[in-house]
Design an enzyme around this catalytic site. Structure first.
Site, PDB file in Angstrom:
ATOM      1  N   ASN A  89       0.788  -1.237   0.000  1.00 39.38           N
ATOM      2  CA  ASN A  89       0.000   0.000   0.000  1.00 39.38           C
ATOM      3  C   ASN A  89       0.822   1.291   0.000  1.00 39.38           C
ATOM      4  O   ASN A  89       0.356   2.320  -0.467  1.00 39.38           O
ATOM      5  CB  ASN A  89      -1.037  -0.001   1.132  1.00 39.38           C
ATOM      6  CG  ASN A  89      -0.430   0.009   2.509  1.00 39.38           C
ATOM      7  OD1 ASN A  89       0.705  -0.437   2.696  1.00 39.38           O
ATOM      8  ND2 ASN A  89      -1.158   0.500   3.482  1.00 39.38           N
ATOM      9  N   LYS A 145      12.820  -6.969   0.380  1.00 38.92           N
ATOM     10  CA  LYS A 145      11.844  -7.855  -0.286  1.00 38.92           C
ATOM     11  C   LYS A 145      10.522  -7.079  -0.257  1.00 38.92           C
ATOM     12  O   LYS A 145       9.844  -6.994   0.763  1.00 38.92           O
ATOM     13  CB  LYS A 145      11.753  -9.179   0.490  1.00 38.92           C
ATOM     14  CG  LYS A 145      10.433  -9.922   0.405  1.00 38.92           C
ATOM     15  CD  LYS A 145      10.196 -10.587  -0.938  1.00 38.92           C
ATOM     16  CE  LYS A 145       8.795 -11.199  -1.005  1.00 38.92           C
ATOM     17  NZ  LYS A 145       7.830 -10.349  -1.714  1.00 38.92           N
ATOM     18  N   ASP A 195       9.445 -18.052   3.915  1.00 40.07           N
ATOM     19  CA  ASP A 195       9.876 -18.870   5.062  1.00 40.07           C
ATOM     20  C   ASP A 195      11.387 -19.073   5.038  1.00 40.07           C
ATOM     21  O   ASP A 195      12.039 -19.126   6.078  1.00 40.07           O
ATOM     22  CB  ASP A 195       9.198 -20.253   5.023  1.00 40.07           C
ATOM     23  CG  ASP A 195       7.722 -20.159   5.392  1.00 40.07           C
ATOM     24  OD1 ASP A 195       7.266 -19.057   5.744  1.00 40.07           O
ATOM     25  OD2 ASP A 195       7.029 -21.197   5.307  1.00 40.07           O
ATOM     26  N   GLU A 249       5.025  -4.199  11.920  1.00 40.02           N
ATOM     27  CA  GLU A 249       3.942  -3.198  11.807  1.00 40.02           C
ATOM     28  C   GLU A 249       2.799  -3.929  11.121  1.00 40.02           C
ATOM     29  O   GLU A 249       2.906  -4.255   9.934  1.00 40.02           O
ATOM     30  CB  GLU A 249       4.343  -2.048  10.891  1.00 40.02           C
ATOM     31  CG  GLU A 249       5.445  -1.162  11.393  1.00 40.02           C
ATOM     32  CD  GLU A 249       5.678   0.009  10.438  1.00 40.02           C
ATOM     33  OE1 GLU A 249       6.042   1.075  10.919  1.00 40.02           O
ATOM     34  OE2 GLU A 249       5.501  -0.140   9.203  1.00 40.02           O
ATOM     35  N   CYS A 271      -3.181   1.136   6.954  1.00 42.12           N
ATOM     36  CA  CYS A 271      -3.267   0.503   8.274  1.00 42.12           C
ATOM     37  C   CYS A 271      -3.957   1.427   9.249  1.00 42.12           C
ATOM     38  O   CYS A 271      -4.657   0.996  10.158  1.00 42.12           O
ATOM     39  CB  CYS A 271      -1.871   0.131   8.776  1.00 42.12           C
ATOM     40  SG  CYS A 271      -0.776   1.523   8.910  1.00 42.12           S
ATOM     41  N   ARG A 321      -0.434   8.298  10.531  1.00 40.58           N
ATOM     42  CA  ARG A 321       0.917   7.996  10.971  1.00 40.58           C
ATOM     43  C   ARG A 321       1.772   9.242  11.225  1.00 40.58           C
ATOM     44  O   ARG A 321       2.501   9.325  12.193  1.00 40.58           O
ATOM     45  CB  ARG A 321       1.599   7.142   9.908  1.00 40.58           C
ATOM     46  CG  ARG A 321       2.978   6.690  10.305  1.00 40.58           C
ATOM     47  CD  ARG A 321       3.601   5.867   9.182  1.00 40.58           C
ATOM     48  NE  ARG A 321       4.798   5.197   9.618  1.00 40.58           N
ATOM     49  CZ  ARG A 321       4.999   3.895   9.542  1.00 40.58           C
ATOM     50  NH1 ARG A 321       4.069   3.106   9.061  1.00 40.58           N
ATOM     51  NH2 ARG A 321       6.117   3.358   9.954  1.00 40.58           N
TER      52      ARG A 321
HETATM   53  P1  NAP Z   1       0.852  -9.023   3.375  1.00 39.34           P
HETATM   54  O1  NAP Z   1       0.046  -9.836   2.465  1.00 39.34           O
HETATM   55  O2  NAP Z   1       1.007  -9.492   4.770  1.00 39.34           O
HETATM   56  O3  NAP Z   1       2.296  -8.865   2.688  1.00 39.34           O
HETATM   57  C1  NAP Z   1       3.287  -8.084   3.274  1.00 39.34           C
HETATM   58  C2  NAP Z   1       4.648  -8.539   2.808  1.00 39.34           C
HETATM   59  O4  NAP Z   1       4.930  -9.834   3.318  1.00 39.34           O
HETATM   60  C3  NAP Z   1       4.785  -8.651   1.295  1.00 39.34           C
HETATM   61  O5  NAP Z   1       6.060  -8.237   0.919  1.00 39.34           O
HETATM   62  C4  NAP Z   1       4.629 -10.149   1.060  1.00 39.34           C
HETATM   63  O6  NAP Z   1       5.212 -10.590  -0.147  1.00 39.34           O
HETATM   64  C5  NAP Z   1       5.385 -10.663   2.259  1.00 39.34           C
HETATM   65  N1  NAP Z   1       5.128 -12.061   2.601  1.00 39.34           N
HETATM   66  C6  NAP Z   1       4.073 -12.835   2.271  1.00 39.34           C
HETATM   67  N2  NAP Z   1       4.226 -14.069   2.798  1.00 39.34           N
HETATM   68  C7  NAP Z   1       5.391 -14.077   3.480  1.00 39.34           C
HETATM   69  C8  NAP Z   1       6.093 -15.032   4.239  1.00 39.34           C
HETATM   70  N3  NAP Z   1       5.621 -16.283   4.437  1.00 39.34           N
HETATM   71  N4  NAP Z   1       7.266 -14.688   4.793  1.00 39.34           N
HETATM   72  C9  NAP Z   1       7.763 -13.441   4.630  1.00 39.34           C
HETATM   73  N5  NAP Z   1       7.138 -12.483   3.917  1.00 39.34           N
HETATM   74  C10 NAP Z   1       5.967 -12.793   3.344  1.00 39.34           C
HETATM   75  O7  NAP Z   1       0.286  -7.513   3.485  1.00 39.34           O
HETATM   76  P2  NAP Z   1      -0.190  -6.533   2.335  1.00 39.34           P
HETATM   77  O8  NAP Z   1      -1.479  -7.036   1.771  1.00 39.34           O
HETATM   78  O9  NAP Z   1       0.927  -6.228   1.407  1.00 39.34           O
HETATM   79  O10 NAP Z   1      -0.487  -5.195   3.178  1.00 39.34           O
HETATM   80  C11 NAP Z   1      -1.689  -4.981   3.846  1.00 39.34           C
HETATM   81  C12 NAP Z   1      -1.552  -5.252   5.330  1.00 39.34           C
HETATM   82  O11 NAP Z   1      -0.441  -4.531   5.843  1.00 39.34           O
HETATM   83  C13 NAP Z   1      -2.746  -4.756   6.134  1.00 39.34           C
HETATM   84  O12 NAP Z   1      -3.063  -5.703   7.121  1.00 39.34           O
HETATM   85  C14 NAP Z   1      -2.247  -3.471   6.774  1.00 39.34           C
HETATM   86  O13 NAP Z   1      -2.917  -3.112   7.960  1.00 39.34           O
HETATM   87  C15 NAP Z   1      -0.822  -3.802   7.008  1.00 39.34           C
HETATM   88  N6  NAP Z   1      -0.040  -2.579   7.112  1.00 39.34           N
HETATM   89  C16 NAP Z   1       0.378  -2.196   8.337  1.00 39.34           C
HETATM   90  C17 NAP Z   1       1.071  -0.998   8.490  1.00 39.34           C
HETATM   91  C18 NAP Z   1       1.522  -0.532   9.822  1.00 39.34           C
HETATM   92  O14 NAP Z   1       2.334   0.373   9.839  1.00 39.34           O
HETATM   93  N7  NAP Z   1       1.058  -1.083  10.922  1.00 39.34           N
HETATM   94  C19 NAP Z   1       1.338  -0.209   7.364  1.00 39.34           C
HETATM   95  C20 NAP Z   1       0.893  -0.648   6.123  1.00 39.34           C
HETATM   96  C21 NAP Z   1       0.208  -1.839   6.004  1.00 39.34           C
HETATM   97  P3  NAP Z   1       4.276 -11.031  -1.379  1.00 39.34           P
HETATM   98  O15 NAP Z   1       3.608  -9.808  -1.862  1.00 39.34           O
HETATM   99  O16 NAP Z   1       5.237 -11.605  -2.341  1.00 39.34           O
HETATM  100  O17 NAP Z   1       3.291 -12.054  -0.852  1.00 39.34           O
HETATM  101  O1  G3P Z   2      -0.752   2.043   6.084  1.00 34.79           O
HETATM  102  C1  G3P Z   2       0.430   2.799   5.933  1.00 34.79           C
HETATM  103  C2  G3P Z   2       0.784   3.669   7.107  1.00 34.79           C
HETATM  104  O2  G3P Z   2       2.108   3.997   7.037  1.00 34.79           O
HETATM  105  C3  G3P Z   2      -0.160   4.836   7.229  1.00 34.79           C
HETATM  106  O3  G3P Z   2       0.318   6.057   6.905  1.00 34.79           O
HETATM  107  O4  G3P Z   2       0.048   8.460   6.592  1.00 34.79           O
HETATM  108  O5  G3P Z   2      -1.655   6.903   5.690  1.00 34.79           O
HETATM  109  O6  G3P Z   2      -1.474   7.265   8.118  1.00 34.79           O
HETATM  110  P1  G3P Z   2      -0.750   7.253   6.822  1.00 34.79           P
END
Ligand code: NAP
Ligand code: G3P
Length: 483
Positions: free
Chosen positions: A162, A185, A223, A258, A292, A446
């Site tokens: 995102n 990655k 993994d 995160e 997020c 954020r």
């Molecule tokens: P995701 O599906 O969990 O993927 C995140 C990353 O993990 C990608 O690079 C993905 O690669 C990789 N990945 C997948 N399987 C893995 C494994 N087994 N081992 C290591 N890495 C692996 O998340 P997303 O859909 O990209 O992002 C959305 C999520 O991120 C939401 O839940 C959002 O709340 C969260 N997020 C949190 C924050 C925060 O600051 N708290 C900020 C932004 C987003 P691939 O794409 O190759 O599968």
């Molecule tokens: O989900 C991504 C996180 O970094 C949020 O940033 O600026 O959209 O609150 P912001």
């Protein structure tokens, strides 16, 4: 400057200072979220290729840690400048790959340049300190501790789709600033943006092996890489499911995670409801709620429930919907079919259990119209699940205690907002909320990126934010002089 990262639309990885094509000729096709056209192909790296990257990272880090903070800071300033100059390239790449609108892409890139620059400023002030042992009980003035900050070694940065530029750079810049090497990655959908970003650091003069890239599906290579003996730290942003999986695989490798959120907007009876409605709608629907920190539920006091609902309903009509190829829109197609199916599932579950759809509930491909739901009860999945899509449930509460209880019952604990004119009430409620950050009279968000940013419970482990990220990816090293 970006030509060298691909050939015939097949992207390469930066490995030990050279852009390398896939050894096995095995590629993943990256299709545009917007029109299914091919954006490019990225290599599926084998375990052997990953081993090579991580070996280089180990070697390069040993030299890199010997460079001065001044030298590293200057490279970061240069990277920020190059990034800013190439904002157009990044905007194009992001629009097609992750379907973000032009204005938001631009602001992400410029914010990232600021982040990198501020990291350079900050790391300069985080130099060593000396402590004399005379202050402690039974003081010993003959002991002098020299306390330096040591890098951890090789940092594995795993970023989500995102914010493919910001959430990759906010790992890379603090990591290298303090003397680590980094292997990035990126999420597969977003990896082309990630490769462009790494090219910027390379162009700025970051030496070979200090930043490298790995592409390939997380489900295949994840993994293996997270448990690799040459990784010293994992800095991950993504879903809670994958975060948990990483901790189950990585053994004693330290992590920052995160993860997901279910940020609540808590609205008290004395809130400025026009301002509140503006903040909630902006917080819930920008980039289709794929943040997020999006507001993902409203907990409103019953006295003002109906008025707030009316105002939200009026405001949601201003939320723009469309394809970013045709202009700037708040709500754009979601990242993939699976996400859109999931969001529709939440809406349908809520309808089946008696909720009232006030607006939206319409899908065209992956484009889901902004959807506002009232009469949401705690047996509905939409009350608890992170949609990562444009759907906002409204829950009526009878008391502050009930609002706090429902807010805290969530598995997540990223942020919450409290809307009220009474600062004492706001502070009292803020004290009781189990989250990393409470926003008073503002949507959850954020920035500024110098602030600490963290989630509790299933929203994460560890603290980010420029200074905090540098601290997390380094440790004190104490040398004691005994005279
Ligand atoms: P995701 O599906 O969990 O993927 C995140 C990353 O993990 C990608 O690079 C993905 O690669 C990789 N990945 C997948 N399987 C893995 C494994 N087994 N081992 C290591 N890495 C692996 O998340 P997303 O859909 O990209 O992002 C959305 C999520 O991120 C939401 O839940 C959002 O709340 C969260 N997020 C949190 C924050 C925060 O600051 N708290 C900020 C932004 C987003 P691939 O794409 O190759 O599968
Ligand atoms: O989900 C991504 C996180 O970094 C949020 O940033 O600026 O959209 O609150 P912001």
């Amino acid at each position: 400057m970006f030509e060298i990262i691909k050939e015939n639309n097949k992207y390469k990885n930066l490995v030990n200072g050279s852009w390398i094509a896939s050894e096995s000729n095995d590629y993943i096709e990256i299709k545009s979220v917007l029109d299914n056209s091919t954006v490019g192909f990225v290599p599926t790296m084998s375990q052997k290729e990953v081993d090579n990257v991580l070996e280089n990272a180990k070697v390069a880090q040993k030299q890199w840690r010997e460079t001065s903070i001044d030298e590293r800071a200057n490279l970061l300033y240069k990277a920020a400048e190059i990034l800013e100059k190439n904002v157009g390239v990044f905007v194009d790449s992001m629009i097609h790959e992750i379907g973000k609108d032009k204005k938001s892409c631009k602001s992400e890139v410029l914010r990232t340049a600021d982040f990198i620059r501020y990291t350079a400023d900050t790391v300069r002030t985080m130099s060593s300190e000396c402590l004399v042992g005379d202050g402690f009980y039974g003081g010993n003035p003959k002991k002098t501790g020299i306390i330096k900050r040591e890098p951890l070694g090789v940092v594995l940065a795993i970023s989500p789709f995102n914010y493919p530029i910001n959430l990759a750079a906010s790992k890379i810049a603090p990591a290298i600033a303090i003397g680590n090497s980094v292997v990035l990655k990126s999420s597969t959908q977003g990896s082309i943006c990630g490769l462009h970003l790494v090219r910027v650091f390379e162009e700025a003069g970051v030496p070979k092996g200090v930043i490298q890239t790995v592409t390939g599906k997380g489900s295949e290579i994840g993994d293996y890489i997270v448990a690799h003996k040459n990784i010293d730290f994992i800095n991950f942003t993504g879903s809670t499911d994958i975060g948990k999986r990483i901790t189950s695989k990585c053994g004693m490798i330290p992590v920052i995670l995160e993860l997901g959120g279910k940020d609540a907007g808590i609205v008290l009876e004395d809130a400025d409801l026009d301002h509140t409605a503006n903040q909630i709608i902006g917080g819930a629907f920008s980039y289709s709620g794929q943040r997020c920190t999006a507001i993902k539920r409203v907990l409103v006091m019953e006295e003002v429930h109906d008025i707030l609902v009316e105002k939200l309903l009026n405001k949601i009509k201003d939320v723009t919907v469309g394809n970013p190829l045709n202009g700037d829109f708040d709500v754009v197609p979601l990242i993939n079919d699976k996400s859109a199916d999931f969001v529709m599932g939440l809406i349908n579950d809520a309808k089946d259990k008696g909720a009232t759809i006030l607006y939206g509930d319409k899908r065209e491909g992956n484009l889901i119209y902004p959807t506002l739901i009232k009469d949401v009860t705690l047996d509905m999945n939409v009350a608890w699940e992170e949609p990562f899509g444009p759907v906002l449930p409204i829950i009526k509460v009878k008391s502050y205690e009930e609002a706090i209880e429902i807010a805290n019952k969530s598995e997540y604990g990223l942020q919450s907002s409290v809307f009220t004119k009474d600062i004492n009430k706001a502070l009292n409620i803020a004290d009781k909320l189990e989250v990393g950050t409470v926003q008073i009279n503002n949507k959850t968000e954020r920035g500024p990126d110098s602030f600490p940013f963290l989630g509790v419970k299933n929203s994460g482990i560890g603290v980010q934010g420029v200074k905090y990220s540098v601290e997390a990816m380094s440790r004190p090293k104490v040398t004691v002089l005994n005279i």
